[in-house]
Every structure is written in C-alpha cells, then in structure tokens.
Design a protein around this motif. Structure first.
Motif, PDB file in Angstrom:
ATOM      1  N   ARG B  92       0.836  -1.209   0.000  1.00  0.00           N
ATOM      2  CA  ARG B  92       0.000   0.000   0.000  1.00  0.00           C
ATOM      3  C   ARG B  92       0.863   1.247   0.000  1.00  0.00           C
ATOM      4  O   ARG B  92       0.636   2.195   0.748  1.00  0.00           O
ATOM      5  N   THR B 152      -0.135  -6.804  13.146  1.00  0.00           N
ATOM      6  CA  THR B 152      -0.494  -5.408  12.901  1.00  0.00           C
ATOM      7  C   THR B 152       0.670  -4.672  12.258  1.00  0.00           C
ATOM      8  O   THR B 152       1.824  -5.075  12.401  1.00  0.00           O
ATOM      9  N   ALA B 221      -5.329 -11.668  -8.308  1.00  0.00           N
ATOM     10  CA  ALA B 221      -5.583 -10.236  -8.498  1.00  0.00           C
ATOM     11  C   ALA B 221      -6.865  -9.752  -7.812  1.00  0.00           C
ATOM     12  O   ALA B 221      -6.859  -8.694  -7.171  1.00  0.00           O
ATOM     13  N   ARG B 223      -8.235 -10.832  -5.133  1.00  0.00           N
ATOM     14  CA  ARG B 223      -7.973 -10.765  -3.690  1.00  0.00           C
ATOM     15  C   ARG B 223      -7.048  -9.608  -3.357  1.00  0.00           C
ATOM     16  O   ARG B 223      -7.214  -8.935  -2.342  1.00  0.00           O
ATOM     17  N   ASN B 225      -6.906  -6.896  -4.965  1.00  0.00           N
ATOM     18  CA  ASN B 225      -7.790  -5.739  -5.043  1.00  0.00           C
ATOM     19  C   ASN B 225      -8.357  -5.387  -3.677  1.00  0.00           C
ATOM     20  O   ASN B 225      -8.409  -4.231  -3.273  1.00  0.00           O
ATOM     21  N   LEU B 226      -8.829  -6.420  -2.965  1.00  0.00           N
ATOM     22  CA  LEU B 226      -9.407  -6.197  -1.644  1.00  0.00           C
ATOM     23  C   LEU B 226      -8.315  -5.843  -0.645  1.00  0.00           C
ATOM     24  O   LEU B 226      -8.483  -4.946   0.190  1.00  0.00           O
ATOM     25  N   GLN B 228      -5.601  -4.295  -0.985  1.00  0.00           N
ATOM     26  CA  GLN B 228      -5.077  -2.934  -1.034  1.00  0.00           C
ATOM     27  C   GLN B 228      -6.023  -1.931  -0.366  1.00  0.00           C
ATOM     28  O   GLN B 228      -5.668  -0.782  -0.173  1.00  0.00           O
ATOM     29  N   LEU B 229      -7.216  -2.359   0.011  1.00  0.00           N
ATOM     30  CA  LEU B 229      -8.129  -1.477   0.739  1.00  0.00           C
ATOM     31  C   LEU B 229      -7.798  -1.425   2.226  1.00  0.00           C
ATOM     32  O   LEU B 229      -8.359  -0.625   2.962  1.00  0.00           O
ATOM     33  N   GLY B 230      -6.936  -2.319   2.684  1.00  0.00           N
ATOM     34  CA  GLY B 230      -6.640  -2.404   4.114  1.00  0.00           C
ATOM     35  C   GLY B 230      -7.040  -3.769   4.635  1.00  0.00           C
ATOM     36  O   GLY B 230      -8.003  -4.359   4.154  1.00  0.00           O
ATOM     37  N   GLU B 232      -8.438  -4.920   7.436  1.00  0.00           N
ATOM     38  CA  GLU B 232      -9.727  -5.176   8.084  1.00  0.00           C
ATOM     39  C   GLU B 232     -10.877  -5.142   7.083  1.00  0.00           C
ATOM     40  O   GLU B 232     -11.764  -6.005   7.108  1.00  0.00           O
ATOM     41  N   LEU B 233     -10.850  -4.149   6.198  1.00  0.00           N
ATOM     42  CA  LEU B 233     -11.905  -4.062   5.189  1.00  0.00           C
ATOM     43  C   LEU B 233     -11.863  -5.295   4.286  1.00  0.00           C
ATOM     44  O   LEU B 233     -12.902  -5.875   3.954  1.00  0.00           O
ATOM     45  N   PRO B 283      -7.685   2.082 -10.049  1.00  0.00           N
ATOM     46  CA  PRO B 283      -6.980   1.139  -9.194  1.00  0.00           C
ATOM     47  C   PRO B 283      -7.349  -0.341  -9.355  1.00  0.00           C
ATOM     48  O   PRO B 283      -6.749  -1.179  -8.694  1.00  0.00           O
ATOM     49  N   ASP B 284      -8.317  -0.677 -10.215  1.00  0.00           N
ATOM     50  CA  ASP B 284      -8.733  -2.081 -10.286  1.00  0.00           C
ATOM     51  C   ASP B 284      -7.629  -2.933 -10.916  1.00  0.00           C
ATOM     52  O   ASP B 284      -7.315  -2.799 -12.088  1.00  0.00           O
ATOM     53  N   LEU B 285      -7.049  -3.829 -10.098  1.00  0.00           N
ATOM     54  CA  LEU B 285      -5.876  -4.577 -10.547  1.00  0.00           C
ATOM     55  C   LEU B 285      -6.196  -5.561 -11.655  1.00  0.00           C
ATOM     56  O   LEU B 285      -5.312  -5.985 -12.382  1.00  0.00           O
TER      57      LEU B 285
END
Lengths: 285, 339
Positions: B92, B152, B221, B223, B225-226, B228-230, B232-233, B283-285
């Motif tokens: 990130r 963490t 890819a 996964r 994608n998700l 890179q949102l962080g 926890e999200l 940003p969509d990988l």
C-alpha cells in the motif's frame, strides 16, 4: 429463534492485552444495537471480535448458530458485513466498481463480468443508499458523507444479514450524520437486517437504535437494554462523567440528552480556564 | 465480478501492443549489422520459426542474438511491471518497487560473490543462479523478520525490515568489492542492468519461474484488489488476508528474483509503469495488471533498442536508458497530476 450473534463469556483482547472479561451478548435477528462507551473501553475491539477480525482470548462467539471459527473467510462474509473505522485511501475507485467489490464473497469467478444477480445487487444497494447518481464518478469527487454512503452500499451488495459498523458517523458533518443514520435505519428496517454499530453520539444511538450496550473502563459491559431506559442522567454521569438533562423529542417521543452546565456562566464561557491561562502569558495579545 | 465497460483499457492495450510490434521489428533489423525490412527479412523469420535456420551469418545474428534478446526484453519488462504493481498494492505504498524489500540487494550480493570469487566463468548460468538464490534468500529473510508472528502494521514492518536488510547486504557487498577491487568491473556492469549477451539459455531459465509467478499473481488479483483497501476491510469482504499476503509476497519475490537474475538491476520500469497504468485506468488490478504487463514489455523493448543503437557500436546498459527515460516521464506525470 436462533440468535444472529451470540457471545458467551468472551474475554476481549488486543495483542495479548485483555480489555474486557466475561462479555456475554445475544443479538436477535432484526435488532439494531449501538455500542457506546468512552474512548479506550474496547468498543472497536468488541466489534472486531464479533466480525472475526480478532480472536477472543477465551469464550465463544456464535454467528447464525455456528461457532465463528468454523466459517471460511468467504462464507463468513456472506453472513456478516463489517466496516472498520474509516480511512479514506482508496479514492481512485469508481463508485460502481467499488460497490461491486462487495460481491466478492458471492462471485463464482472474479475475473468475469458480473452475472445478472451480481449487477442487480450492486444497483439495488446503490438505490437503497441513494448513490445511484454517482455510480460513474470516482470516490475522490464525493464528499465525506457521500463516500460513507458508498461504503454502506458496498456492504449491502454483500447481502449479509448482519451489519457491523465501527463509528460510521465520526468524520461526517451534522447533515451527513443524520442522513447516514436515516439511510442505515431505513435499509435495516426494509431488508430486515441486524445492525450492531459503535457510536459516540448518545442522541443518535437513542434515536436510531432500539438497544444500547454500554462499556466502561475496567468494568466491561455496564448496561444492556432499551436506549431510553439505560441512558438516565444518573447513569450517563456515572459512565461518561457528564451531567445531562433529559427531555422528550417532540417528533419521535424518544428521550434526548443535552449537557448541563453547572451555572449559566459556564455555559456561556466554556473556555474560561483556557483564557485565564492565556492572561498569565506575556505578550499573549 | 466487475463491470465490463473497459473500452479505455482495450485502447491502451492495443496501443501498447502496436508499440511493441514496431519496437520488435526495429530491434530485429537495427544494430551493428543492419537488416533491411524486406522479403529477405521475412524469409529469415519464417525459416527460424520452422526451425531450419542455418546458425551462421545473418541468420545467427537474428535467431541466436536478436530474437532471444527481444523476447527477454519483453518478458523482463512485463515481469518488472507486474511485480511493481503487486508490491505497490501489497505494501500500500506508491513508492514501492520490485527492489524495495531486499530483493535487489540479495541479488547483487549473489552476483557479486559469483563475479568476485570467480564462479562467473564456471557455468554460463553461475551468475544468474547466484543472483536468483541471493534475491530469494534476502526476501525470505525480510519476510521472516518483518512479519513473523506479528499481525499489525505488517506493511510498515516489511518495508522497514527490507530497508535494514538491504543496507546490511549492500555493506557486505562493499566489503567484498573492497577485497577484490580488481575483479569488480563486470559486477558494476551487471548492477547497472543490461541484456547484453543474454540469449536462449537465459530465456529458458527465466521462463518457468516467470510463468508460475505471473499465473499466481493474476489468479490472486481480485484478492489483491481487496487487500489494497486495508486488512480489516479486506477481511470483512471475505478475503483471507494472511494467506493471500503470504502467497503474493512469495509470487512477487519469485518474479522479481527471476527477472533480476537474468537482467541485473533495471530500475524505474517497476516504479513508473504501475503508476502510469493506475493514472490511466484507476486502481482495479484486474485491469491494471494485464495492462502493466503490455506497457512494461513495450517500454523495455524500446528501451533496449535505444540501449543498443543510440551510441552504436558502444552499448549503454538498458537500466541507464530506463532511468534516463523514466525519471523525466515520471516527473511530468507528477507535475501534471498536481494540477
């Protein structure tokens, strides 16, 4: 009836540090629950434990009748949706694509264009949260309140019966807070969703959540019940250290709380201490 | 799922492929021995494709030097770009590139040992094998020390561990160079990144790890994608954060190590191309990754062509060309995006 969510004698811990012990909660389908408490009392830890993000040190968390750890990650995401505390980093996403990420737990193949059911879920979620007009815009062109509704749309597209939200209104202006909570409330009522949300604003909690769970430092859960019954002036003073007046809202008939000030002068000049401090400093003016 | 209105991506992809094709033709024709682009050239190509070229003279130049080098430039460019996209998403961090977490330092030390202590001549593949092992070893060390049991601030820990391990390995290499100053010249050339003298052997060596790691990265890819949102999200949306990250770190490290082993340190491709793709396409990988592969391949083919022909007969290391081309380009992107 099976509870949607059940915690039995759970010890909440974050990185080995125990935050609360003996937490027992039962949330039935369709309930709307607010988790309240001062900073550092473990609200977010409790929510993350409910979401399966954190493992409880002891005790048992049951989700829709099954122990949490029996779920695969993807299957878990079909039962509960979770928005952690917001960090707005992913601003390049187009609203439509961002909401579509919520279909991940249902997608048979993530590389293919969506099936009709997927697209329908996305558009329905967008309509329910009122973001349909912005579907082709990037997130960075939206205001904080609009973005928060897009996040809500994303987890609605997930089609999970349980929503877990961590301080969803924290960075929003007043209009954003009220409209977000109204949208959330409508969606939960019309779709029969179960909601557990961490809130800081007691009045929002009373207005929009039937039930509140209150955490206090060192003591764990100190109250769990209907918002109007729990949040008495005495209780609020004990747990939050604030003296409040309680009134009845003329529209909803719910109670609401306003802070009391010991004397009118305090209310008019809340910065008295600060100002006298300034006067002691040379060249303050 | 994603929405299938990616016409812009198709346009960019086609442009990249056209640039690649033009660059490829030029790469095969231009050079110290120029081959006119006419019937003779196409006959030559056709002969080689059927496997009946003679292996002498002009046919050898095309089929044993230029074709493998062209393919190598294509794969190295695509590999570096995909690795860059993957690292930037995993960490990130927009400043991440394939070399950030110790891969390049490990490869350099491996190659350094090979050059400085005379293994380089033992087998044709000594240097690349040593560089490959060094790169993988260093990345494994960084992953082990950086993440370990921690859950963490994983990305911060990885970057910090990468910087520290890189510094240590770099210092170790300096000690070796100080001991064997006389043998250091080929090492410096290698460090600058070049495809000079690479042929079919390097191509065959690169292919298996490259294909394997590319397949993993593309498969993961959605996964990523998700992710890179962080954390926890991503977990909330149903992504198994720990195993996804572990798999992708391994795949991206393998990819980087394989590429570095055959080409040395070619900078800027893995940093610039991912940025460029994201600026063009968001940003969509699932869109960015294939496009980054195409753009990276075209870019490196053109860069290698320049490296060979600009100062003919002297060859500039292609890593120098990418930096000379990449830095101004990157700065112009920066200036324009700030407006």
């Amino acid at each position: 009836m099976n509870p949607m969510l059940q915690l039995d004698e759970v010890t909440l811990a974050r990185q080995e540090r125990v935050i609360a012990q003996g937490v027992t909660i039962r949330v039935n389908p369709g309930e709307t629950v607010a988790i309240l408490g001062a900073n550092g009392t473990g609200k977010s830890t409790l929510l993350a434990t409910m979401a399966g993000c954190l493992q409880p040190q002891s005790g048992r968390v049951m989700l829709a009748g099954q122990p949490l750890q029996h779920y695969q990650t993807r299957a878990l995401a079909r039962v509960r949706a979770y928005i952690p505390q917001m960090q707005s980093m992913h601003l390049g996403w187009r609203v439509k694509d961002f909401i579509a990420l919520g279909r991940y737990p249902h997608a048979a193949n993530d590389w293919l264009p969506g099936r009709p059911a997927d697209e329908q879920a996305v558009f329905q979620a967008a309509a329910a949260t009122g973001v349909t007009d912005w579907l082709d815009r990037p997130l960075q062109n939206l205001s904080g309140g609009q973005r928060q509704r897009v996040y809500l749309a994303q987890i609605l597209a997930q089609e999970a019966p349980l929503l877990l939200l961590d301080e969803p209104t924290t960075y929003l202006d007043w209009h954003g807070q009220i409209t977000f909570m109204q949208t959330l409330n409508n969606v939960c009522a019309t779709q029969g969703l179960t909601l557990v949300t961490v809130l800081h604003d007691l009045n929002l909690a009373i207005q929009f959540c039937r039930r509140v769970i209150v955490l206090a430092p060192e003591r764990g859960i100190v109250a769990d019940g209907p918002a109007s019954n729990v949040l008495t002036p005495l209780f609020v003073r004990d747990v939050f250290g604030i003296t409040v007046h309680r009134h009845t809202h003329p529209d909803s008939g719910h109670t609401f709380l306003i802070p009391a000030f010991e004397s009118p002068a305090d209310a008019m000049q809340p910065l008295v201490l600060h100002q006298s401090g300034l006067q002691d400093m040379p060249n303050a003016h | 799922m994603f929405f299938a209105d990616s016409s812009r991506a198709m346009v960019v992809c086609c442009v990249a492929l056209v640039v690649w094709a033009l660059g490829a033709c030029a790469s095969l024709c231009f050079g110290v021995v120029a081959i006119p682009l006419d019937g003779v050239f196409w006959g030559l190509l056709w002969k080689g494709l059927r496997g009946t070229h003679s292996g002498v003279g002009i046919e050898a130049i095309v089929w044993d030097v230029r074709v493998p080098r062209l393919l190598l430039a294509t794969l190295v460019g695509a590999g570096l770009s995909v690795a860059g996209v993957t690292w930037q998403a995993l960490l990130r961090n927009p400043l991440a590139d394939p070399y950030l977490i110790g891969t390049s330092a490990g490869a350099a030390l491996g190659a350094g040992i090979a050059f400085l202590f005379g293994f380089a001549g033992v087998f044709a593949w000594s240097v690349s094998a040593m560089a490959f092992s060094g790169a993988l070893g260093a990345t494994a060390l960084v992953y082990r020390l950086g993440i370990g049991p921690a859950s963490t601030q994983v990305t911060e820990r990885l970057i910090l561990a990468g910087v520290a391990v890189s510094a240590f390995l770099g210092a170790a290499l300096s000690v070796l160079v100080a001991v064997r100053t006389d043998a250091a010249a080929p090492l410096y050339l290698w460090l600058m990144g070049s495809l000079l003298g690479r042929g079919w052997a390097e191509l065959y060596q690169l292919l298996p790890p490259l294909v394997l790691s590319l397949a993993v990265v593309f498969w993961f890819a959605p996964r990523l994608n998700l992710l890179q949102l962080g954390d926890e999200l991503a977990f909330g949306l149903g992504c198994n954060v720990v195993s996804t990250r572990r798999t992708l770190v391994m795949a991206a490290s393998l990819l980087t190590a394989a590429v570095v082993a055959v080409s040395g340190m070619i900078g800027f491709v893995g940093l610039v191309v991912p940025h460029w793709c994201r600026l063009l396409l968001g940003p969509d990988l699932r869109v960015v990754l294939p496009l980054a592969a195409c753009l990276g391949a075209s870019l490196l083919v053109v860069a290698d062509l320049c490296a060979r022909t600009l100062l003919m007969p002297t060859e500039i290391p292609v890593g120098v060309v990418t930096a000379l081309m990449g830095a101004p380009f990157f700065l112009s992107l920066l200036v324009r995006s700030g407006r």
